[in-house]
Scaffold this motif. Structure first.
Motif, PDB file in Angstrom:
ATOM      1  N   GLU A   1       0.831  -1.195   0.000  1.00  0.00           N
ATOM      2  CA  GLU A   1       0.000   0.000   0.000  1.00  0.00           C
ATOM      3  C   GLU A   1       0.873   1.256   0.000  1.00  0.00           C
ATOM      4  N   LEU A   2       0.573   2.164  -0.936  1.00  0.00           N
ATOM      5  CA  LEU A   2       1.280   3.441  -1.030  1.00  0.00           C
ATOM      6  C   LEU A   2       0.268   4.575  -1.098  1.00  0.00           C
ATOM      7  N   ASP A   3       0.618   5.705  -0.510  1.00  0.00           N
ATOM      8  CA  ASP A   3      -0.239   6.887  -0.453  1.00  0.00           C
ATOM      9  C   ASP A   3       0.350   7.962  -1.365  1.00  0.00           C
ATOM     10  N   PRO A   4      -0.157   8.102  -2.605  1.00  0.00           N
ATOM     11  CA  PRO A   4       0.438   9.084  -3.527  1.00  0.00           C
ATOM     12  C   PRO A   4       0.146  10.525  -3.129  1.00  0.00           C
ATOM     13  N   THR A   5      -0.896  10.780  -2.363  1.00  0.00           N
ATOM     14  CA  THR A   5      -1.183  12.141  -1.931  1.00  0.00           C
ATOM     15  C   THR A   5      -0.052  12.670  -1.054  1.00  0.00           C
ATOM     16  N   ASN A   6       0.544  11.775  -0.259  1.00  0.00           N
ATOM     17  CA  ASN A   6       1.611  12.168   0.659  1.00  0.00           C
ATOM     18  C   ASN A   6       2.962  11.537   0.338  1.00  0.00           C
ATOM     19  N   ASN A   7       3.014  10.671  -0.695  1.00  0.00           N
ATOM     20  CA  ASN A   7       4.226   9.986  -1.121  1.00  0.00           C
ATOM     21  C   ASN A   7       4.879   9.206   0.021  1.00  0.00           C
ATOM     22  N   ILE A   8       4.080   8.367   0.671  1.00  0.00           N
ATOM     23  CA  ILE A   8       4.574   7.530   1.753  1.00  0.00           C
ATOM     24  C   ILE A   8       3.909   6.162   1.681  1.00  0.00           C
ATOM     25  N   PRO A   9       4.556   5.140   2.241  1.00  0.00           N
ATOM     26  CA  PRO A   9       3.852   3.868   2.401  1.00  0.00           C
ATOM     27  C   PRO A   9       2.734   4.030   3.425  1.00  0.00           C
ATOM     28  N   ALA A  10       1.646   3.308   3.251  1.00  0.00           N
ATOM     29  CA  ALA A  10       0.585   3.316   4.252  1.00  0.00           C
ATOM     30  C   ALA A  10       1.114   2.642   5.512  1.00  0.00           C
ATOM     31  N   GLY A  11       1.032   3.356   6.641  1.00  0.00           N
ATOM     32  CA  GLY A  11       1.583   2.834   7.893  1.00  0.00           C
ATOM     33  C   GLY A  11       0.586   2.918   9.020  1.00  0.00           C
ATOM     34  N   THR A  12       1.083   3.161  10.219  1.00  0.00           N
ATOM     35  CA  THR A  12       0.203   3.191  11.385  1.00  0.00           C
ATOM     36  C   THR A  12      -0.670   4.436  11.433  1.00  0.00           C
ATOM     37  N   ASP A  13      -0.420   5.419  10.583  1.00  0.00           N
ATOM     38  CA  ASP A  13      -1.301   6.583  10.494  1.00  0.00           C
ATOM     39  C   ASP A  13      -2.496   6.326   9.572  1.00  0.00           C
ATOM     40  N   HIS A  14      -2.510   5.198   8.868  1.00  0.00           N
ATOM     41  CA  HIS A  14      -3.560   4.866   7.903  1.00  0.00           C
ATOM     42  C   HIS A  14      -4.458   3.760   8.463  1.00  0.00           C
ATOM     43  N   ILE A  15      -5.752   4.024   8.537  1.00  0.00           N
ATOM     44  CA  ILE A  15      -6.727   3.053   9.025  1.00  0.00           C
ATOM     45  C   ILE A  15      -7.623   2.646   7.860  1.00  0.00           C
ATOM     46  N   VAL A  16      -7.680   1.371   7.545  1.00  0.00           N
ATOM     47  CA  VAL A  16      -8.408   0.870   6.381  1.00  0.00           C
ATOM     48  C   VAL A  16      -9.892   0.694   6.705  1.00  0.00           C
ATOM     49  N   VAL A  17     -10.747   1.220   5.819  1.00  0.00           N
ATOM     50  CA  VAL A  17     -12.175   0.927   5.856  1.00  0.00           C
ATOM     51  C   VAL A  17     -12.505  -0.184   4.868  1.00  0.00           C
ATOM     52  N   GLY A  18     -11.973  -0.105   3.646  1.00  0.00           N
ATOM     53  CA  GLY A  18     -12.289  -1.134   2.664  1.00  0.00           C
ATOM     54  C   GLY A  18     -11.400  -1.105   1.456  1.00  0.00           C
ATOM     55  N   HIS A  19     -11.432  -2.203   0.695  1.00  0.00           N
ATOM     56  CA  HIS A  19     -10.693  -2.356  -0.553  1.00  0.00           C
ATOM     57  C   HIS A  19     -11.668  -2.501  -1.707  1.00  0.00           C
ATOM     58  N   GLY A  20     -11.263  -2.054  -2.890  1.00  0.00           N
ATOM     59  CA  GLY A  20     -12.077  -2.240  -4.082  1.00  0.00           C
ATOM     60  C   GLY A  20     -11.282  -1.958  -5.332  1.00  0.00           C
ATOM     61  N   ARG A  21     -11.960  -2.062  -6.476  1.00  0.00           N
ATOM     62  CA  ARG A  21     -11.295  -1.794  -7.749  1.00  0.00           C
ATOM     63  C   ARG A  21     -11.126  -0.297  -7.980  1.00  0.00           C
ATOM     64  N   ASP A  22     -12.107   0.482  -7.533  1.00  0.00           N
ATOM     65  CA  ASP A  22     -12.065   1.933  -7.655  1.00  0.00           C
ATOM     66  C   ASP A  22     -13.000   2.512  -6.596  1.00  0.00           C
ATOM     67  N   TYR A  23     -13.173   3.832  -6.619  1.00  0.00           N
ATOM     68  CA  TYR A  23     -13.994   4.485  -5.597  1.00  0.00           C
ATOM     69  C   TYR A  23     -15.407   3.903  -5.529  1.00  0.00           C
ATOM     70  N   GLY A  24     -15.955   3.500  -6.663  1.00  0.00           N
ATOM     71  CA  GLY A  24     -17.318   2.998  -6.683  1.00  0.00           C
ATOM     72  C   GLY A  24     -17.539   1.788  -5.791  1.00  0.00           C
ATOM     73  N   ASP A  25     -16.501   0.971  -5.580  1.00  0.00           N
ATOM     74  CA  ASP A  25     -16.640  -0.221  -4.745  1.00  0.00           C
ATOM     75  C   ASP A  25     -16.616   0.094  -3.258  1.00  0.00           C
ATOM     76  N   VAL A  26     -16.108   1.266  -2.880  1.00  0.00           N
ATOM     77  CA  VAL A  26     -15.927   1.573  -1.453  1.00  0.00           C
ATOM     78  C   VAL A  26     -16.450   2.962  -1.094  1.00  0.00           C
ATOM     79  N   ALA A  27     -17.306   3.542  -1.923  1.00  0.00           N
ATOM     80  CA  ALA A  27     -17.876   4.857  -1.620  1.00  0.00           C
ATOM     81  C   ALA A  27     -18.518   4.821  -0.233  1.00  0.00           C
ATOM     82  N   PRO A  28     -18.302   5.841   0.599  1.00  0.00           N
ATOM     83  CA  PRO A  28     -18.847   5.816   1.956  1.00  0.00           C
ATOM     84  C   PRO A  28     -20.358   5.621   1.999  1.00  0.00           C
ATOM     85  N   VAL A  29     -21.077   6.334   1.109  1.00  0.00           N
ATOM     86  CA  VAL A  29     -22.533   6.217   1.051  1.00  0.00           C
ATOM     87  C   VAL A  29     -22.971   6.258  -0.405  1.00  0.00           C
ATOM     88  N   ILE A  30     -23.700   5.249  -0.848  1.00  0.00           N
ATOM     89  CA  ILE A  30     -24.309   5.262  -2.179  1.00  0.00           C
ATOM     90  C   ILE A  30     -25.753   4.798  -2.030  1.00  0.00           C
TER      91      ILE A  30
END
Length: 292
Positions: free
Chosen positions: A242-271
């Motif tokens: 996992e990499l965070d391009p917004t901040n150019n860092i690997p996802a670490g202990t500051d990153h909390i996962v809600v979900g995985h998907g192919r794109d935003y449509g698979d993990v949109a907070p509310v649809i």
């Protein structure tokens, strides 16, 4: 790291809506070796007429809510305590790009973790020739898959400006690429398309960032709302990274996962859908606070 997370999403409707059905994906997941949901809850105002808890194909916790009565606003609140584990640093076990197709072909599964779901176009991320050309300028001969991922992450971070006013939730990756501006969703979508254009399986991660940085460190971009970053497959031995391009860092202990998907449509907070006309407004507030 142990965090308390508070999220509130509110919708205001210009005209009262008659009913509505929504899928809510905001509760952090429990992922072995990555993070553990200690306790969590989702509440809604008004109270839905029906509510069903489930897990979707990609193992994301999902809440389905149904409203039958007329209402002019909707508030969704999520509260959780999550323990995030530090990820061990490992050697680069990923193959050179030319060796990835053989490893992909040898992966005999189509379960939720299978890279096959993430290697081609997805509903929100069709092929984009201009992004593919961009990726080819970054992927040098002889680079491993992991090196290519890190290089694309760094270039997207360097070439794009974080600008919350430049794009909307409906902006395509191609449009964001042309603008060279956007938010975490845009950075993530562009990087995913770039990786897939090279044959590297890549997907979307939805989650949260620590709101206040540790002493002496800068605050990460995207900490004021739900965040997004990229996971990509580094072959049989390398697995997912996992990499965070917004901040150019690997996802670490500051990153909390809600979900995985192919794109935003698979993990949109509310649809969802509702019966109404006129416009609506939405606001989102997030706090991710370390627990001493």
């Amino acid at each position: 790291m142990l965090y308390d997370i508070n999220l509130k999403i509110t919708y205001g409707y210009e005209v009262p809506v008659a009913g509505g059905r929504h899928l809510v994906r905001v509760l952090p997941a429990s992922i072995p070796g990555r993070q553990r949901l200690v306790v969590g809850s989702i509440s809604c105002q008004p109270t839905p007429g029906e509510r069903v808890e489930s897990v979707d194909f990609f193992a994301n916790p999902t809440t389905s809510i149904l409203f039958r009565s007329v209402h002019d606003s909707l508030a969704i609140r999520m509260q959780a305590r999550v323990q995030v584990e530090a990820q061990a640093l490992t050697a680069d076990l990923s193959p050179p790009l030319a060796g990835l197709p053989a490893q992909l072909a040898a992966y005999w599964s189509v379960d939720a973790e299978a890279p096959h779901h993430f290697v081609g176009p997805s509903p929100l991320l069709p092929d984009a020739p201009e992004i593919a050309a961009y990726a080819r300028t970054i992927a040098g001969e002889g680079m491993t898959v992991r090196q290519i991922g890190a290089a694309i992450c760094e270039r997207v971070h360097r070439d794009f400006v974080y600008d919350a006013e430049a794009t909307t939730v409906n902006t395509t990756a191609a449009e964001a690429f042309k603008l060279k501006r956007g938010v975490c969703q845009d950075f993530t979508h562009v990087m995913i398309v770039a990786l897939r254009s090279l044959g590297i399986p890549a997907g979307y991660v939805s989650g949260f960032l620590r709101t206040l940085p540790p002493p002496g460190k800068e605050r990460l971009e995207g900490a004021d709302a739900m965040h997004a970053w990229v996971r990509f497959w580094c072959g049989t031995a390398g697995g997912w990274m996992e990499l965070d391009p917004t901040n150019n860092i690997p996802a670490g202990t500051d990153h909390i996962v809600v979900g995985h998907g192919r794109d935003y449509g698979d993990v949109a907070p509310v649809i969802g859908v509702l019966k109404s006309y006129g416009s609506q407004t939405t606001e989102q507030a997030v706090d991710v606070i370390p627990v001493d």
